[in-house]
Design an enzyme around this catalytic site. Structure first.
Site, PDB file in Angstrom:
ATOM      1  CG  HIS A 204      -0.517   0.081   2.521  1.00 21.27           C
ATOM      2  ND1 HIS A 204      -0.332   1.279   3.184  1.00 21.27           N
ATOM      3  CD2 HIS A 204      -0.150  -0.875   3.411  1.00 21.27           C
ATOM      4  CE1 HIS A 204       0.111   1.046   4.412  1.00 21.27           C
ATOM      5  NE2 HIS A 204       0.248  -0.252   4.570  1.00 21.27           N
ATOM      6  CG  ASP A 221       2.277   0.453   7.851  1.00 20.32           C
ATOM      7  OD1 ASP A 221       1.906   0.000   6.758  1.00 20.32           O
ATOM      8  OD2 ASP A 221       1.525   0.549   8.841  1.00 20.32           O
ATOM      9  CD  GLU A 255      -3.316  -1.480   4.831  1.00 24.82           C
ATOM     10  OE1 GLU A 255      -3.310  -2.552   5.457  1.00 24.82           O
ATOM     11  OE2 GLU A 255      -2.962  -0.405   5.350  1.00 24.82           O
ATOM     12  CD  GLU A 256      -1.836   2.185   7.273  1.00 21.76           C
ATOM     13  OE1 GLU A 256      -2.563   1.610   8.095  1.00 21.76           O
ATOM     14  OE2 GLU A 256      -0.609   2.015   7.211  1.00 21.76           O
ATOM     15  CG  ASP A 283       1.462  -3.553   4.882  1.00 21.61           C
ATOM     16  OD1 ASP A 283       2.284  -2.653   5.150  1.00 21.61           O
ATOM     17  OD2 ASP A 283       0.291  -3.555   5.311  1.00 21.61           O
ATOM     18  CG  HIS A 364      -0.283   2.895  12.187  1.00 20.75           C
ATOM     19  ND1 HIS A 364      -1.350   2.087  12.486  1.00 20.75           N
ATOM     20  CD2 HIS A 364       0.132   2.500  10.957  1.00 20.75           C
ATOM     21  CE1 HIS A 364      -1.570   1.233  11.500  1.00 20.75           C
ATOM     22  NE2 HIS A 364      -0.665   1.465  10.556  1.00 20.75           N
TER      23      HIS A 364
HETATM   24  N1  BES Z   1       0.915  -2.723   7.870  1.00 22.54           N
HETATM   25  C1  BES Z   1      -0.257  -2.800   8.664  1.00 22.54           C
HETATM   26  C2  BES Z   1      -0.619  -4.226   9.017  1.00 22.54           C
HETATM   27  C3  BES Z   1       0.193  -4.893  10.073  1.00 22.54           C
HETATM   28  C4  BES Z   1       0.644  -4.225  11.187  1.00 22.54           C
HETATM   29  C5  BES Z   1       0.425  -6.244   9.946  1.00 22.54           C
HETATM   30  C6  BES Z   1       1.375  -4.904  12.134  1.00 22.54           C
HETATM   31  C7  BES Z   1       1.136  -6.929  10.910  1.00 22.54           C
HETATM   32  C8  BES Z   1       1.604  -6.236  12.009  1.00 22.54           C
HETATM   33  C9  BES Z   1      -1.426  -2.192   7.916  1.00 22.54           C
HETATM   34  O1  BES Z   1      -1.073  -1.081   7.179  1.00 22.54           O
HETATM   35  C10 BES Z   1      -2.467  -1.775   8.913  1.00 22.54           C
HETATM   36  O2  BES Z   1      -2.228  -0.915   9.692  1.00 22.54           O
HETATM   37  N2  BES Z   1      -3.595  -2.436   8.905  1.00 22.54           N
HETATM   38  C11 BES Z   1      -4.626  -2.175   9.835  1.00 22.54           C
HETATM   39  C12 BES Z   1      -5.910  -2.831   9.448  1.00 22.54           C
HETATM   40  C13 BES Z   1      -6.604  -2.261   8.248  1.00 22.54           C
HETATM   41  C14 BES Z   1      -7.787  -3.133   7.894  1.00 22.54           C
HETATM   42  C15 BES Z   1      -7.036  -0.831   8.471  1.00 22.54           C
HETATM   43  C16 BES Z   1      -4.243  -2.734  11.207  1.00 22.54           C
HETATM   44  O3  BES Z   1      -3.436  -3.660  11.293  1.00 22.54           O
HETATM   45  O4  BES Z   1      -4.791  -2.281  12.182  1.00 22.54           O
HETATM   46 ZN    ZN Z   2      -0.477   0.394   8.740  1.00 21.45          ZN
END
Ligand code: BES
Ligand code: ZN
Length: 484
Positions: A204, A221, A255-256, A283, A364
């Site tokens: 993303h 990220d 994606e976020e 990712d 984040h």
């Molecule tokens: N890169 C993260 C996902 C992630 C974080 C995977 C830590 C494994 C460990 C991704 O960009 C993200 O933040 N995803 C969100 C969920 C999405 C459906 C909004 C998350 O993990 O909260």
């Molecule tokens: Zn993220």
């Protein structure tokens, strides 16, 4: 003229207001049932559960509620998947087992020489530069103008990469979405033999920060993932790899905020019955937080494709220069874009940077910068894996295979006007590669060729030629080649 300007300003204002309004209102989503129930207990005004199935819930959630969730979710991050309507949210609960809708293609390992060339061609500095380039936008939040600009710029970067290597089989497009103003970017490398079968890798492009979304460098990220797939692709171009199946490289928008870009793309591919044979998600690839190098996320991914990824690593990364180790991990919910493909019934895998709980703690936040790692060594491992995956699933379309040469440890072939060679350590050294036309005239001689590389032969017209390897042990190996 004045009217025109105010008209433009008015429509810009309307667009801004539309998205501002969207940000502050409620939206549909799916999430873990346990999170939905806890949230409802604490903040009954911010969330309504509209359907439940197994351990998942479809909900109507306020923007405020989604931030509360983000703060308290036990695993990580916001923990919901955005849905554009109530019916989409409900439908998603029923959709979680659509697998096997696609062709039963067998995944095999046959492209030894070309995969090794690709891994040798991966350049760590390119990845470092690209991560820094993306970090320097300051933010790539999906509603920011910098986010949209980063997509426009990535399109140009990918186009330039394709023209640098003379690739007329490559095109890049922006994909506009309805659930975000940010476009996704998609590069397509047309398959030569099975153009309707798609192999996809993605990451993303957007970023986010709990400290304010205009300060969201998103280096790990997921600038790292975008840089990883870009460098893997550049390496394929450098060695003249031309796929038999169509390859698509995707930089997803938004994606976020609930996998919005990838959800729209995967739904569109499903609606058009696109035959996607495999999807790899990249990712977060540059934070070396655990003992093993790569962790395959086992939920919301395909078991058979995960097994193939592990086979690839057993075969190509068990020892030698490209040695890597792997293990498995869990996200516990659809934590990245692989889940969009998975829920549409496509096979997806997600090789991740660290084990559960040991991933980059700065994501984040405004501290998700390249300086945390300082090098792109960890991401380099994922770029190698990415090139293994793309080559072995899409397969190389060599116009000439030379089993006699290969038996002696000389791997040499031509694709269009690129000649690629690799010489085994144990074989006699090559003094020069010579090319003769059918009249016996030497039209090209290359010395100091080392153990691997490419020779670009754009100045030679199409036709039949003889290629000769002059070996240090005085022997000559010759072979006819056809330049297309
Ligand atoms: N890169 C993260 C996902 C992630 C974080 C995977 C830590 C494994 C460990 C991704 O960009 C993200 O933040 N995803 C969100 C969920 C999405 C459906 C909004 C998350 O993990 O909260
Ligand atoms: Zn993220």
């Amino acid at each position: 003229m004045k009217h025109l300007i105010s008209l433009v300003m008015l429509s810009l204002l309307t667009i801004t207001l539309t998205f501002a309004q969207e940000e502050s209102s409620s939206f549909y989503a799916t999430m873990a049932l346990i999170d939905a129930e806890e949230l409802q207990k604490e903040y009954p005004n911010e969330i309504t559960i509209i359907a439940k199935r197994r351990n998942e819930a479809a909900v109507l959630i306020s923007e405020e509620g989604s931030h509360k969730l983000h703060g308290r979710v036990l695993v990580h991050g916001p923990g919901f998947i955005y849905k554009s309507s109530e019916s989409q949210a409900k439908q998603a609960l029923l959709n979680d087992n659509k697998s096997a809708a696609q062709s039963k293609m067998a995944f095999t390992i046959t492209e030894d020489a070309i995969v090794n060339l690709a891994m040798d061609a991966i350049n760590t500095q390119n990845i470092a530069n690209h991560i820094t380039e993306l970090e320097n936008y300051g933010t790539r939040y999906h509603t920011s103008s910098a986010g949209a600009q980063s997509a426009q710029d990535l399109k140009v970067k990918w186009e330039t990469m394709a023209t640098t290597f003379n690739r007329s089989d490559v095109s890049v497009r922006l994909v506009n979405h309805t659930s975000t103003p940010m476009p996704s970017v998609v590069m397509t490398i047309q398959g030569s033999e099975f153009p309707d079968e798609f192999v996809i890798v993605g990451g993303h492009l957007d970023s986010t920060s709990s400290q304010g979304n205009n300060d969201a460098p998103g280096a790990d990220d997921d600038a790292s993932g975008i840089a990883t797939i870009t460098e893997a692709t550049r390496a394929l171009f450098e060695i003249g790899f031309q796929p038999k199946r169509t390859i698509e490289i995707m930089a997803y928008a938004a994606e976020e905020v609930g996998l919005r870009g990838s959800a729209e793309i995967a739904a569109d591919y499903r609606a058009n019955n696109v035959n996607v044979v495999a999807v790899g998600q990249f990712d977060m690839t540059n934070y070396n937080g655990s003992v093993n190098d790569v962790y395959f996320i086992s939920d919301n991914t395909d078991t058979s494709l995960n097994a193939f990824f592990k086979q690839l690593m057993d075969y190509y990364n068990a020892s030698g220069d490209h040695q890597l180790t792997y293990s498995t991990a869990l996200c516990n919910y659809g934590c990245s874009d692989h889940a969009s493909w998975n829920s549409q019934g496509y096979k997806a895998s997600f090789p991740f940077e660290a084990s559960f709980s040991q991933y980059n703690p700065n994501i984040h936040t405004r501290n998700d910068t390249f300086s945390i790692s300082g090098t792109a060594e960890h991401a380099t491992k994922f770029a190698k894996l990415c090139s293994e995956f793309l080559i072995e699933v899409a397969k190389n379309d060599a116009t000439l295979s030379t089993p006699e040469f290969e038996a002696e440890g000389y791997y040499i072939y031509t694709n269009n006007k690129t000649l690629t060679y690799q010489i085994a350590e144990t074989s006699s050294k090559v003094e020069s590669i010579d090319i003769y036309d059918m009249n016996g005239r030497k039209i090209l001689q290359k010395e100091d060729i080392g153990t691997s590389g490419t020779i670009i032969m754009n100045s030679i017209s199409s036709g039949v030629y003889v290629i000769t390897l002059a070996l240090k042990d005085q022997r000559q190996l010759s072979k006819k080649i056809i330049l297309k």
